[in-house]
Design a protein around this motif. Structure first.
Motif, PDB file in Angstrom:
ATOM      1  N   LEU A  37      14.725  21.858  38.471  1.00 36.48           N
ATOM      2  CA  LEU A  37      13.625  21.083  39.038  1.00 36.48           C
ATOM      3  C   LEU A  37      13.705  19.620  38.640  1.00 36.48           C
ATOM      4  O   LEU A  37      13.483  18.716  39.467  1.00 36.48           O
ATOM      5  CB  LEU A  37      12.278  21.665  38.589  1.00 36.48           C
ATOM      6  CG  LEU A  37      11.887  23.014  39.206  1.00 36.48           C
ATOM      7  CD1 LEU A  37      10.622  23.550  38.544  1.00 36.48           C
ATOM      8  CD2 LEU A  37      11.666  22.853  40.709  1.00 36.48           C
ATOM      9  N   LEU A  38      14.011  19.396  37.333  1.00 37.14           N
ATOM     10  CA  LEU A  38      14.143  18.008  36.878  1.00 37.14           C
ATOM     11  C   LEU A  38      15.307  17.307  37.590  1.00 37.14           C
ATOM     12  O   LEU A  38      15.190  16.132  37.974  1.00 37.14           O
ATOM     13  CB  LEU A  38      14.352  17.972  35.363  1.00 37.14           C
ATOM     14  CG  LEU A  38      13.128  18.357  34.513  1.00 37.14           C
ATOM     15  CD1 LEU A  38      13.512  18.454  33.033  1.00 37.14           C
ATOM     16  CD2 LEU A  38      12.014  17.317  34.702  1.00 37.14           C
ATOM     17  N   PHE A  39      16.398  18.049  37.774  1.00 34.89           N
ATOM     18  CA  PHE A  39      17.551  17.480  38.494  1.00 34.89           C
ATOM     19  C   PHE A  39      17.182  17.145  39.937  1.00 34.89           C
ATOM     20  O   PHE A  39      17.502  16.072  40.453  1.00 34.89           O
ATOM     21  CB  PHE A  39      18.709  18.478  38.467  1.00 34.89           C
ATOM     22  CG  PHE A  39      19.896  18.006  39.266  1.00 34.89           C
ATOM     23  CD1 PHE A  39      20.772  17.062  38.752  1.00 34.89           C
ATOM     24  CD2 PHE A  39      20.108  18.491  40.561  1.00 34.89           C
ATOM     25  CE1 PHE A  39      21.858  16.616  39.499  1.00 34.89           C
ATOM     26  CE2 PHE A  39      21.176  18.049  41.315  1.00 34.89           C
ATOM     27  CZ  PHE A  39      22.066  17.112  40.775  1.00 34.89           C
ATOM     28  N   ARG A  40      16.458  18.095  40.566  1.00 34.62           N
ATOM     29  CA  ARG A  40      16.050  17.883  41.959  1.00 34.62           C
ATOM     30  C   ARG A  40      15.082  16.709  42.076  1.00 34.62           C
ATOM     31  O   ARG A  40      15.160  15.888  42.994  1.00 34.62           O
ATOM     32  CB  ARG A  40      15.390  19.169  42.493  1.00 34.62           C
ATOM     33  CG  ARG A  40      14.877  19.082  43.939  1.00 34.62           C
ATOM     34  CD  ARG A  40      15.989  18.782  44.902  1.00 34.62           C
ATOM     35  NE  ARG A  40      15.507  18.757  46.282  1.00 34.62           N
ATOM     36  CZ  ARG A  40      16.205  18.294  47.304  1.00 34.62           C
ATOM     37  NH1 ARG A  40      17.430  17.810  47.081  1.00 34.62           N
ATOM     38  NH2 ARG A  40      15.698  18.303  48.527  1.00 34.62           N
ATOM     39  N   LEU A  41      14.130  16.681  41.089  1.00 32.06           N
ATOM     40  CA  LEU A  41      13.162  15.591  41.096  1.00 32.06           C
ATOM     41  C   LEU A  41      13.861  14.251  40.925  1.00 32.06           C
ATOM     42  O   LEU A  41      13.561  13.268  41.620  1.00 32.06           O
ATOM     43  CB  LEU A  41      12.137  15.808  39.964  1.00 32.06           C
ATOM     44  CG  LEU A  41      11.007  14.771  39.878  1.00 32.06           C
ATOM     45  CD1 LEU A  41      10.174  14.797  41.148  1.00 32.06           C
ATOM     46  CD2 LEU A  41      10.126  15.056  38.659  1.00 32.06           C
ATOM     47  N   GLY A  42      14.831  14.210  40.011  1.00 33.89           N
ATOM     48  CA  GLY A  42      15.585  12.974  39.803  1.00 33.89           C
ATOM     49  C   GLY A  42      16.380  12.598  41.048  1.00 33.89           C
ATOM     50  O   GLY A  42      16.467  11.420  41.412  1.00 33.89           O
ATOM     51  N   LEU A  44      15.647  13.432  44.178  1.00 33.10           N
ATOM     52  CA  LEU A  44      14.724  12.941  45.194  1.00 33.10           C
ATOM     53  C   LEU A  44      14.215  11.544  44.864  1.00 33.10           C
ATOM     54  O   LEU A  44      14.042  10.700  45.754  1.00 33.10           O
ATOM     55  CB  LEU A  44      13.526  13.896  45.336  1.00 33.10           C
ATOM     56  CG  LEU A  44      13.819  15.288  45.895  1.00 33.10           C
ATOM     57  CD1 LEU A  44      12.564  16.153  45.828  1.00 33.10           C
ATOM     58  CD2 LEU A  44      14.317  15.203  47.337  1.00 33.10           C
ATOM     59  N   GLN A  45      13.969  11.300  43.552  1.00 34.56           N
ATOM     60  CA  GLN A  45      13.392  10.028  43.140  1.00 34.56           C
ATOM     61  C   GLN A  45      14.394   8.885  43.242  1.00 34.56           C
ATOM     62  O   GLN A  45      14.082   7.819  43.774  1.00 34.56           O
ATOM     63  CB  GLN A  45      12.870  10.156  41.699  1.00 34.56           C
ATOM     64  CG  GLN A  45      12.261   8.876  41.155  1.00 34.56           C
ATOM     65  CD  GLN A  45      10.946   8.531  41.804  1.00 34.56           C
ATOM     66  OE1 GLN A  45      10.242   9.407  42.283  1.00 34.56           O
ATOM     67  NE2 GLN A  45      10.616   7.242  41.844  1.00 34.56           N
ATOM     68  N   PHE A  46      15.592   9.112  42.723  1.00 36.77           N
ATOM     69  CA  PHE A  46      16.534   8.001  42.588  1.00 36.77           C
ATOM     70  C   PHE A  46      17.585   7.930  43.695  1.00 36.77           C
ATOM     71  O   PHE A  46      18.097   6.857  43.989  1.00 36.77           O
ATOM     72  CB  PHE A  46      17.226   8.089  41.220  1.00 36.77           C
ATOM     73  CG  PHE A  46      16.268   8.014  40.071  1.00 36.77           C
ATOM     74  CD1 PHE A  46      15.615   6.825  39.765  1.00 36.77           C
ATOM     75  CD2 PHE A  46      15.986   9.141  39.313  1.00 36.77           C
ATOM     76  CE1 PHE A  46      14.726   6.771  38.708  1.00 36.77           C
ATOM     77  CE2 PHE A  46      15.089   9.082  38.258  1.00 36.77           C
ATOM     78  CZ  PHE A  46      14.458   7.897  37.943  1.00 36.77           C
ATOM     79  N   VAL A  47      17.905   9.093  44.283  1.00 42.03           N
ATOM     80  CA  VAL A  47      18.937   9.096  45.321  1.00 42.03           C
ATOM     81  C   VAL A  47      18.319   8.996  46.718  1.00 42.03           C
ATOM     82  O   VAL A  47      18.692   8.162  47.534  1.00 42.03           O
ATOM     83  CB  VAL A  47      19.826  10.354  45.221  1.00 42.03           C
ATOM     84  CG1 VAL A  47      20.876  10.357  46.335  1.00 42.03           C
ATOM     85  CG2 VAL A  47      20.506  10.395  43.847  1.00 42.03           C
ATOM     86  N   GLN A  48      17.337   9.874  46.975  1.00 42.68           N
ATOM     87  CA  GLN A  48      16.731   9.903  48.301  1.00 42.68           C
ATOM     88  C   GLN A  48      15.376   9.220  48.365  1.00 42.68           C
ATOM     89  O   GLN A  48      14.733   9.222  49.416  1.00 42.68           O
ATOM     90  CB  GLN A  48      16.559  11.358  48.764  1.00 42.68           C
ATOM     91  CG  GLN A  48      17.867  12.082  49.047  1.00 42.68           C
ATOM     92  CD  GLN A  48      17.626  13.454  49.646  1.00 42.68           C
ATOM     93  OE1 GLN A  48      16.733  14.165  49.207  1.00 42.68           O
ATOM     94  NE2 GLN A  48      18.423  13.803  50.647  1.00 42.68           N
ATOM     95  N   GLY A  49      14.955   8.612  47.289  1.00 40.71           N
ATOM     96  CA  GLY A  49      13.608   8.053  47.219  1.00 40.71           C
ATOM     97  C   GLY A  49      13.289   7.052  48.320  1.00 40.71           C
ATOM     98  O   GLY A  49      12.266   7.150  48.993  1.00 40.71           O
ATOM     99  N   ALA A  50      14.162   6.087  48.517  1.00 39.82           N
ATOM    100  CA  ALA A  50      13.901   5.028  49.512  1.00 39.82           C
ATOM    101  C   ALA A  50      13.809   5.607  50.921  1.00 39.82           C
ATOM    102  O   ALA A  50      12.918   5.245  51.708  1.00 39.82           O
ATOM    103  CB  ALA A  50      14.999   3.971  49.439  1.00 39.82           C
ATOM    104  N   ASP A  51      14.734   6.561  51.209  1.00 40.85           N
ATOM    105  CA  ASP A  51      14.750   7.145  52.550  1.00 40.85           C
ATOM    106  C   ASP A  51      13.501   7.993  52.793  1.00 40.85           C
ATOM    107  O   ASP A  51      12.886   7.938  53.858  1.00 40.85           O
ATOM    108  CB  ASP A  51      16.010   7.992  52.718  1.00 40.85           C
ATOM    109  CG  ASP A  51      16.134   8.557  54.126  1.00 40.85           C
ATOM    110  OD1 ASP A  51      16.097   7.751  55.078  1.00 40.85           O
ATOM    111  OD2 ASP A  51      16.246   9.786  54.269  1.00 40.85           O
ATOM    112  N   LEU A  52      13.117   8.780  51.792  1.00 42.12           N
ATOM    113  CA  LEU A  52      11.924   9.622  51.928  1.00 42.12           C
ATOM    114  C   LEU A  52      10.657   8.785  52.038  1.00 42.12           C
ATOM    115  O   LEU A  52       9.732   9.127  52.781  1.00 42.12           O
ATOM    116  CB  LEU A  52      11.818  10.575  50.741  1.00 42.12           C
ATOM    117  CG  LEU A  52      12.884  11.681  50.672  1.00 42.12           C
ATOM    118  CD1 LEU A  52      12.785  12.445  49.371  1.00 42.12           C
ATOM    119  CD2 LEU A  52      12.733  12.632  51.861  1.00 42.12           C
ATOM    120  N   LYS A  53      10.636   7.685  51.309  1.00 42.60           N
ATOM    121  CA  LYS A  53       9.480   6.800  51.381  1.00 42.60           C
ATOM    122  C   LYS A  53       9.329   6.235  52.783  1.00 42.60           C
ATOM    123  O   LYS A  53       8.221   6.151  53.324  1.00 42.60           O
ATOM    124  CB  LYS A  53       9.642   5.664  50.368  1.00 42.60           C
ATOM    125  CG  LYS A  53       8.441   4.735  50.319  1.00 42.60           C
ATOM    126  CD  LYS A  53       8.651   3.661  49.268  1.00 42.60           C
ATOM    127  CE  LYS A  53       7.442   2.717  49.220  1.00 42.60           C
ATOM    128  NZ  LYS A  53       7.633   1.647  48.206  1.00 42.60           N
TER     129      LYS A  53
END
Length: 526
Positions: A37-42, A44-53
């Motif tokens: 979960l922490l890996f996934r959260l990281g 999503l936050q740092f790799v896909q964060g901009a795109d998801l936002k």
């Protein structure tokens, strides 16, 4: 002495040992899941964060276009010939029209479809298919008047339906005078874009620039308060002021229609131009059509043929033959040829016995071509004035042989007969003349009275108006002003002088002879 002995049963593990092992497995699993979960959260936050936002912003934000009002078209006196009124477009989000279960959803969709079909007079089955569609949005009807939108809103309130039905502002084009100047004005398509006439040629000025509303929405796509929302105001289209005079236009159309019906002709047209400016005061064509219902024929000629015509053939109803059709000018062309002869000093208006009509002219040596006069009785000896008064073909043929093709063509070019007029109406075409080196004596003879050549009505009236304007050719003008509806700034389309074609002296002589044609000519004395 006593001894205490402890025996261990073979194959069995103490309970506390089993529990400890299970705890370790569970803890390991939990730590592994937590790590994932922490890996996934990281990720999503740092790799896909901009795109998801960005995706979230798009899902939570709507951009609504604010329709710009299309500019009006007015006649030269200020009468409104074309205008736009506020209407609405109704669309739906089919997936949002639902009940608590499948049965309720089905009933609700059928109820909505029935309401649409009743209020807007639509086919129920086709409307139901749209409501049952799996697409995100379906357009139900465009350009609906206020009374029907009010009926829809009342039905929605009564049935407590607020989600899934969209009502968006739009505009609809109206033509207060219906058929008046239909070929000059033209009309718009369903997207409010001009496709014929001035509506098409000045579309970029009339259209304007749509505005935009940017705001946030909740999970149901309902708007919510958003301090960062933006509103970009629409820029309305410009008003276009024509040179046409609606009163003169109406008179032209009345008598043109009478003339067509009396003589059982297929069609006809009239152009009235102000020679000194090139302004088109009237541009009438019959059969015509109603600009408010352009796809429904309103005249007997088109009504009788409409259902049997192909889509391509139907477009003929909208073709402005005054700019996009050629014809043989006939005897009207004698005015041009007489002016050329006068300008070149080949003859004068009243030289006695200069032309001799015996009823025909012969051309050729081995194979004779005979061209007869329009009159059954020979005119005999005539002046140039009398040749025009009698509309005498042999007299004009004799004149043409003296002028010659080269001189004729030089002046035809000067009169603008070899080029489009650039009147700013769609689909203007050019004339059709023989190449100069392929004009034989019989061709020159027929050209003398306006046959075997073709011009457009707008070319001919421009050329003859030059004679009425002291010999000065003007560019025909259909639009005289463009008015910015937001600032009231006026852009004037100035009168445009093309060139001096003949001298003022020659022009005055021609006007004098043209008056004689009306007062003394055989066609007007019958």
């Amino acid at each position: 002495m006593s001894h205490i002995r402890t025996f261990k049963k073979k194959g069995k593990t103490p309970a506390n040992t089993v529990t400890s092992k299970r705890v370790r497995i569970c803890m390991g699993t939990m730590f592994a899941v937590l790590g994932l979960l922490l890996f996934r959260l990281g990720f999503l936050q740092f790799v896909q964060g901009a795109d998801l936002k960005e995706q979230a912003y798009k899902q939570q934000t709507i951009n609504k276009l604010v329709s710009a009002k299309r500019g009006n078209i007015l006649d030269t006196t200020g009468k409104v010939l074309a205008t736009s009124a506020q209407v609405d477009t109704v669309s739906i989000n089919p997936t949002k029209i639902k009940g608590k279960n499948a049965e309720e959803t089905k009933a609700k969709k059928e109820k909505v479809a029935k309401a649409f079909s009743d209020i807007f007079e639509l086919n129920y089955e086709e409307t139901l298919a749209k409501v049952n569609s799996e697409s995100s949005i379906q357009t139900i009807i465009k350009k609906v008047e206020k009374d029907k939108i009010d009926a829809l809103k009342a039905w929605m309130e009564e049935n407590k339906i607020s989600v899934g039905i969209n009502i968006d502002e739009d505009t609809k084009r109206y033509y207060p005078y219906n058929n008046l100047a239909s070929y000059a004005i033209g009309f718009c398509n369903s997207e409010n874009q001009g496709i014929y006439g001035v509506e098409r040629s000045f579309n970029s000025y009339l259209t304007g620039t749509p505005g935009k509303i940017m705001t946030s929405t909740d999970v149901n796509k309902d708007e919510i308060s958003d301090e960062n929302g933006k509103y970009i105001e629409a820029e309305n289209g410009n008003n276009i002021v024509l040179t046409l005079d609606a009163n003169i236009q109406a008179i032209c159309e009345k008598y043109l229609k009478e003339g067509i019906e009396t003589n059982n002709a297929r069609n006809g047209n009239v152009i009235i131009m102000k020679p000194s400016t090139g302004d088109i005061l009237a541009m009438a064509q019959y059969p015509d059509y109603d600009l408010n219902t352009p796809f429904t024929p309103t005249t007997p000629y088109w009504q009788e043929r409409w259902d049997s015509l192909s889509s391509t053939d139907k477009t003929e109803m909208y073709r402005n033959i005054m700019v996009s059709s050629r014809y043989e000018p006939g005897s009207t062309f004698k005015v041009i040829n007489a002016a050329i002869a006068l300008e070149e000093h080949i003859t004068d208006t009243d030289v006695t016995d200069e032309f001799n009509c015996i009823g025909y002219e012969n051309f050729g040596t081995e194979e004779i071509t005979t061209i007869k006069c329009g009159s059954s009785v020979p005119h005999g000896r005539q002046t140039l004035r009398q040749v025009l008064e009698n509309s005498c073909n042999p007299g004009m043929m004799q004149l043409a042989s003296r002028v010659g093709t080269r001189t004729f063509y030089k002046y035809y070019n000067a009169f603008g007969l070899f080029n489009k007029t650039n009147i700013n109406l769609p689909e203007e075409i050019n004339s059709n003349f023989y190449p100069e080196d392929r004009v034989y004596p019989v061709d020159l003879a027929t050209m003398a009275f306006g046959q075997r050549i073709t011009v457009t009505p707008i070319q001919l009236i421009s050329a003859i108006s030059a004679i009425a304007n002291d010999g000065v050719l003007m560019k025909p003008r259909m639009v005289k002003e463009i008015i910015n509806t937001d600032t009231n700034a006026v852009t004037t389309i100035k009168e445009e002088k093309v060139r001096q074609v003949i001298s003022s002296e020659t022009a005055n002589k021609m006007l004098d002879m043209m008056e004689s044609v009306v007062t003394e000519g055989r066609w007007f004395k019958r």
